[in-house]
Write a protein that holds these residues in place. Structure first.
Motif, PDB file in Angstrom:
ATOM      1  N   ALA A   1       2.359  -6.896  21.895  1.00 56.95           N
ATOM      2  CA  ALA A   1       3.577  -6.112  22.175  1.00 56.95           C
ATOM      3  C   ALA A   1       4.722  -6.532  21.252  1.00 56.95           C
ATOM      4  CB  ALA A   1       3.989  -6.294  23.638  1.00 56.95           C
ATOM      5  N   VAL A   2       4.872  -7.847  21.043  1.00 54.63           N
ATOM      6  CA  VAL A   2       5.921  -8.357  20.147  1.00 54.63           C
ATOM      7  C   VAL A   2       5.685  -7.863  18.723  1.00 54.63           C
ATOM      8  CG1 VAL A   2       6.900 -10.446  19.087  1.00 54.63           C
ATOM      9  CG2 VAL A   2       6.476 -10.395  21.541  1.00 54.63           C
ATOM     10  N   CYS A   3       4.421  -7.926  18.269  1.00 58.19           N
ATOM     11  CA  CYS A   3       4.086  -7.510  16.892  1.00 58.19           C
ATOM     12  C   CYS A   3       4.324  -6.004  16.691  1.00 58.19           C
ATOM     13  CB  CYS A   3       2.639  -7.871  16.564  1.00 58.19           C
ATOM     14  SG  CYS A   3       2.392  -9.636  16.320  1.00 58.19           S
ATOM     15  N   ILE A   4       3.951  -5.192  17.672  1.00 60.09           N
ATOM     16  CA  ILE A   4       4.156  -3.739  17.559  1.00 60.09           C
ATOM     17  C   ILE A   4       5.646  -3.434  17.369  1.00 60.09           C
ATOM     18  CG2 ILE A   4       4.081  -1.530  18.831  1.00 60.09           C
ATOM     19  CD1 ILE A   4       1.467  -2.544  20.132  1.00 60.09           C
ATOM     20  N   TYR A   5       6.471  -4.140  18.118  1.00 59.02           N
ATOM     21  CA  TYR A   5       7.916  -3.902  18.062  1.00 59.02           C
ATOM     22  C   TYR A   5       8.545  -4.469  16.787  1.00 59.02           C
ATOM     23  CZ  TYR A   5      12.762  -3.708  19.740  1.00 59.02           C
ATOM     24  OH  TYR A   5      14.097  -3.450  19.877  1.00 59.02           O
ATOM     25  N   ALA A   6       7.999  -5.614  16.295  1.00 57.91           N
ATOM     26  CA  ALA A   6       8.678  -6.354  15.229  1.00 57.91           C
ATOM     27  C   ALA A   6       8.168  -6.059  13.819  1.00 57.91           C
ATOM     28  CB  ALA A   6       8.564  -7.863  15.506  1.00 57.91           C
ATOM     29  N   ILE A   7       7.006  -5.434  13.675  1.00 58.00           N
ATOM     30  CA  ILE A   7       6.409  -5.275  12.334  1.00 58.00           C
ATOM     31  C   ILE A   7       7.057  -4.193  11.452  1.00 58.00           C
ATOM     32  CG2 ILE A   7       4.512  -3.634  12.819  1.00 58.00           C
ATOM     33  CD1 ILE A   7       2.681  -5.518  11.215  1.00 58.00           C
ATOM     34  N   PRO A   8       7.616  -3.091  12.004  1.00 60.83           N
ATOM     35  CA  PRO A   8       8.138  -2.041  11.107  1.00 60.83           C
ATOM     36  C   PRO A   8       9.145  -2.489  10.040  1.00 60.83           C
ATOM     37  CG  PRO A   8       7.965  -1.179  13.325  1.00 60.83           C
ATOM     38  CD  PRO A   8       7.707  -2.649  13.409  1.00 60.83           C
ATOM     39  N   PRO A   9      10.125  -3.390  10.342  1.00 57.09           N
ATOM     40  CA  PRO A   9      11.095  -3.743   9.295  1.00 57.09           C
ATOM     41  C   PRO A   9      10.463  -4.362   8.047  1.00 57.09           C
ATOM     42  CG  PRO A   9      11.864  -4.510  11.421  1.00 57.09           C
ATOM     43  CD  PRO A   9      10.475  -4.029  11.621  1.00 57.09           C
ATOM     44  N   ILE A  10       9.481  -5.241   8.243  1.00 61.83           N
ATOM     45  CA  ILE A  10       8.891  -5.900   7.062  1.00 61.83           C
ATOM     46  C   ILE A  10       8.063  -4.915   6.246  1.00 61.83           C
ATOM     47  CG2 ILE A  10       6.800  -6.833   8.189  1.00 61.83           C
ATOM     48  CD1 ILE A  10       7.379  -9.390   6.469  1.00 61.83           C
ATOM     49  N   VAL A  11       7.420  -3.954   6.920  1.00 61.54           N
ATOM     50  CA  VAL A  11       6.652  -2.929   6.199  1.00 61.54           C
ATOM     51  C   VAL A  11       7.614  -2.060   5.385  1.00 61.54           C
ATOM     52  CG1 VAL A  11       5.089  -0.945   6.426  1.00 61.54           C
ATOM     53  CG2 VAL A  11       4.820  -2.910   7.944  1.00 61.54           C
ATOM     54  N   ARG A  12       8.665  -1.580   6.030  1.00 60.70           N
ATOM     55  CA  ARG A  12       9.628  -0.684   5.363  1.00 60.70           C
ATOM     56  C   ARG A  12      10.320  -1.380   4.183  1.00 60.70           C
ATOM     57  NH1 ARG A  12      10.738   3.961   8.291  1.00 60.70           N
ATOM     58  NH2 ARG A  12      10.347   3.900  10.534  1.00 60.70           N
ATOM     59  N   LEU A  13      10.757  -2.624   4.391  1.00 59.78           N
ATOM     60  CA  LEU A  13      11.533  -3.297   3.347  1.00 59.78           C
ATOM     61  C   LEU A  13      10.662  -3.789   2.193  1.00 59.78           C
ATOM     62  CD1 LEU A  13      14.141  -4.988   5.653  1.00 59.78           C
ATOM     63  CD2 LEU A  13      14.694  -3.517   3.733  1.00 59.78           C
ATOM     64  N   THR A  14       9.381  -4.085   2.480  1.00 59.80           N
ATOM     65  CA  THR A  14       8.454  -4.410   1.388  1.00 59.80           C
ATOM     66  C   THR A  14       8.250  -3.170   0.512  1.00 59.80           C
ATOM     67  OG1 THR A  14       7.314  -6.069   2.727  1.00 59.80           O
ATOM     68  CG2 THR A  14       6.121  -5.224   0.829  1.00 59.80           C
ATOM     69  N   ASN A  15       8.016  -2.038   1.160  1.00 55.86           N
ATOM     70  CA  ASN A  15       7.856  -0.757   0.457  1.00 55.86           C
ATOM     71  C   ASN A  15       9.110  -0.438  -0.376  1.00 55.86           C
ATOM     72  OD1 ASN A  15       7.117   1.956  -0.222  1.00 55.86           O
ATOM     73  ND2 ASN A  15       8.104   2.696   1.630  1.00 55.86           N
ATOM     74  N   LEU A  16      10.270  -0.567   0.272  1.00 53.24           N
ATOM     75  CA  LEU A  16      11.537  -0.263  -0.409  1.00 53.24           C
ATOM     76  C   LEU A  16      11.769  -1.191  -1.602  1.00 53.24           C
ATOM     77  CD1 LEU A  16      14.260   1.368  -0.301  1.00 53.24           C
ATOM     78  CD2 LEU A  16      15.162  -0.541   1.040  1.00 53.24           C
TER      79      LEU A  16
ATOM     80  N   LEU B   1       0.837  -1.210   0.000  1.00 55.50           N
ATOM     81  CA  LEU B   1       0.000   0.000   0.000  1.00 55.50           C
ATOM     82  C   LEU B   1       0.870   1.258   0.000  1.00 55.50           C
ATOM     83  CD1 LEU B   1      -3.124   0.304   0.100  1.00 55.50           C
ATOM     84  CD2 LEU B   1      -2.900   0.731   2.544  1.00 55.50           C
ATOM     85  N   MET B   2       1.930   1.242   0.826  1.00 54.66           N
ATOM     86  CA  MET B   2       2.860   2.374   0.887  1.00 54.66           C
ATOM     87  C   MET B   2       3.596   2.574  -0.435  1.00 54.66           C
ATOM     88  SD  MET B   2       4.608   1.954   4.634  1.00 54.66           S
ATOM     89  CE  MET B   2       5.775   3.300   4.456  1.00 54.66           C
ATOM     90  N   ALA B   3       3.979   1.459  -1.059  1.00 56.33           N
ATOM     91  CA  ALA B   3       4.731   1.536  -2.319  1.00 56.33           C
ATOM     92  C   ALA B   3       3.882   2.093  -3.461  1.00 56.33           C
ATOM     93  CB  ALA B   3       5.262   0.151  -2.685  1.00 56.33           C
ATOM     94  N   ARG B   4       2.573   1.866  -3.373  1.00 59.59           N
ATOM     95  CA  ARG B   4       1.687   2.286  -4.459  1.00 59.59           C
ATOM     96  C   ARG B   4       1.155   3.713  -4.300  1.00 59.59           C
ATOM     97  NH1 ARG B   4      -2.024  -2.513  -6.683  1.00 59.59           N
ATOM     98  NH2 ARG B   4      -1.776  -1.241  -8.529  1.00 59.59           N
ATOM     99  N   SER B   5       1.376   4.298  -3.109  1.00 57.94           N
ATOM    100  CA  SER B   5       0.849   5.643  -2.870  1.00 57.94           C
ATOM    101  C   SER B   5       1.814   6.458  -2.013  1.00 57.94           C
ATOM    102  CB  SER B   5      -0.519   5.536  -2.175  1.00 57.94           C
ATOM    103  OG  SER B   5      -0.907   6.762  -1.630  1.00 57.94           O
ATOM    104  N   ASP B   6       2.308   7.560  -2.551  1.00 61.70           N
ATOM    105  CA  ASP B   6       3.202   8.443  -1.788  1.00 61.70           C
ATOM    106  C   ASP B   6       2.488   9.037  -0.578  1.00 61.70           C
ATOM    107  OD1 ASP B   6       5.298   7.995  -3.490  1.00 61.70           O
ATOM    108  OD2 ASP B   6       4.887   9.731  -4.760  1.00 61.70           O
ATOM    109  N   ARG B   7       1.187   9.288  -0.723  1.00 63.90           N
ATOM    110  CA  ARG B   7       0.404   9.840   0.394  1.00 63.90           C
ATOM    111  C   ARG B   7       0.325   8.837   1.553  1.00 63.90           C
ATOM    112  NH1 ARG B   7      -5.222  12.430  -1.269  1.00 63.90           N
ATOM    113  NH2 ARG B   7      -3.774  13.768  -2.413  1.00 63.90           N
ATOM    114  N   MET B   8       0.104   7.551   1.204  1.00 58.78           N
ATOM    115  CA  MET B   8       0.068   6.508   2.247  1.00 58.78           C
ATOM    116  C   MET B   8       1.434   6.363   2.910  1.00 58.78           C
ATOM    117  SD  MET B   8      -2.925   5.315   2.705  1.00 58.78           S
ATOM    118  CE  MET B   8      -2.511   3.944   3.737  1.00 58.78           C
ATOM    119  N   GLN B   9       2.502   6.478   2.107  1.00 61.58           N
ATOM    120  CA  GLN B   9       3.853   6.391   2.664  1.00 61.58           C
ATOM    121  C   GLN B   9       4.093   7.527   3.653  1.00 61.58           C
ATOM    122  OE1 GLN B   9       7.806   5.184   0.689  1.00 61.58           O
ATOM    123  NE2 GLN B   9       7.798   7.397   0.493  1.00 61.58           N
TER     124      GLN B   9
END
Length: 296
Positions: A168-183, A124-132
């Motif tokens: 708590a684990v998911c909140i801490y661990a999810i950002p890398p996969i979101v960022r690297l999928t977008n990248l 979703l982030m990769a497809r829209s600059d506004r979402m990013q």
């Protein structure tokens, strides 16, 4: 200096009043919605308990066989497979098998959740600059806010137990996969996308047939980082009732049991190294396979 002395700020009484009103509003929200949220997360709790019981009830030779097969399927390396099986056998020999299975259960479920949520959000982030632009600050907060801060509302809403720990684990661990999928999707060569357009590919075909396959090495790097960060949360999650290797470490800290703390800490390190080597090797194989395809 005089400027800062005269800087307008809330008085202590006003700050105390503001904090009280926020606390009161959150308490009211908790009383109104806690049961609804518990029932919403109940299927997840049932699955987590079932999976943990399955791992604990399965005889250890079967677990070692399955883990060895999974390691070989991912890494295609007998050295990594043999080292992984040996590490798990050593963990069992030192009496940490049950705690390791509990940790394996929560890390596996947390990683699966992070993948299921993180990859679509990254796309979703990769497809829209506004979402990013909207999602990036949220990811920054999730990565930088101390885990103890977001444990407070999670525990207030859902109490002590497996689900709050999992969240708590998911909140801490999810950002890398979101960022690297977008990248990964954004790094796909523009010429390849133009070629796909020239062949009349629809946006959906272009996404799933071109962009996601080419971004897979980056996505797997994100999975790797997510697993590492999930394992880093094991000890903190044990503070809110999550069983596993974090509990003995916590007990060792409280009672100054050096051997207990070091042994369980090394078991967490062993898990991290196994997951890291297998996922990294799989990512490299995937990249080599893609390059080979491209070369052909």
């Amino acid at each position: 200096m005089d400027f800062f002395m005269e800087f307008p700020s809330l008085s202590r009484a006003e700050l105390a009043s503001l904090r009280r009103s926020i606390d009161g509003a959150f308490r009211d929200f908790t009383r109104s919605w806690a049961e609804t949220l518990e029932s919403f997360f109940n299927p997840l709790l049932r699955f987590l308990v079932w999976f943990e019981n399955l791992l604990l009830a399965t005889p250890w030779p079967v677990i070692l066989l399955v883990l060895g097969a999974l390691c070989y399927a991912g890494a295609r390396s007998w050295k990594i497979t043999a080292a992984s099986v040996l590490a798990f056998a050593t963990i069992g020999y030192f009496g940490m098998w049950e705690d390791t299975m509990s940790t394996l259960a929560i890390i596996s479920v947390a990683t699966f959740l992070c993948i299921a949520i993180g990859i679509p959000v990254g796309i979703l982030m990769a497809r829209s600059d506004r979402m990013q632009a909207a999602i990036t600050p949220v990811l920054d907060v999730m990565q930088t806010i101390p885990s103890f801060v977001y444990l407070i509302p999670v525990v207030m809403l859902l109490g002590i137990g497996k689900v709050p720990g999992l969240i708590a684990v998911c909140i801490y661990a999810i950002p890398p996969i979101v960022r690297l999928t977008n990248l990964g999707i954004r790094l796909v060569d523009k010429e390849i996308l133009e070629a796909a357009d020239a062949f009349g590919a629809s946006p959906r075909q272009k996404l799933w047939g071109v962009q996601v396959p080419l971004a897979l090495p980056n996505i797997f790097a994100g999975v790797n980082q997510t697993i590492m960060m999930a394992l880093a949360m094991v000890v903190i999650a044990s503070m809110i009732g999550v069983q596993g290797l974090g509990v003995p470490v916590l007990r060792a800290i409280s009672n100054q049991y050096l051997a207990l703390g070091v042994m369980n800490g090394l078991a967490i390190v062993a898990l991290a190294i196994i997951f890291d080597r297998v996922s990294q090797t799989y990512g490299k194989r995937l990249q080599a396979h893609r390059k080979g395809h491209g070369h052909d």
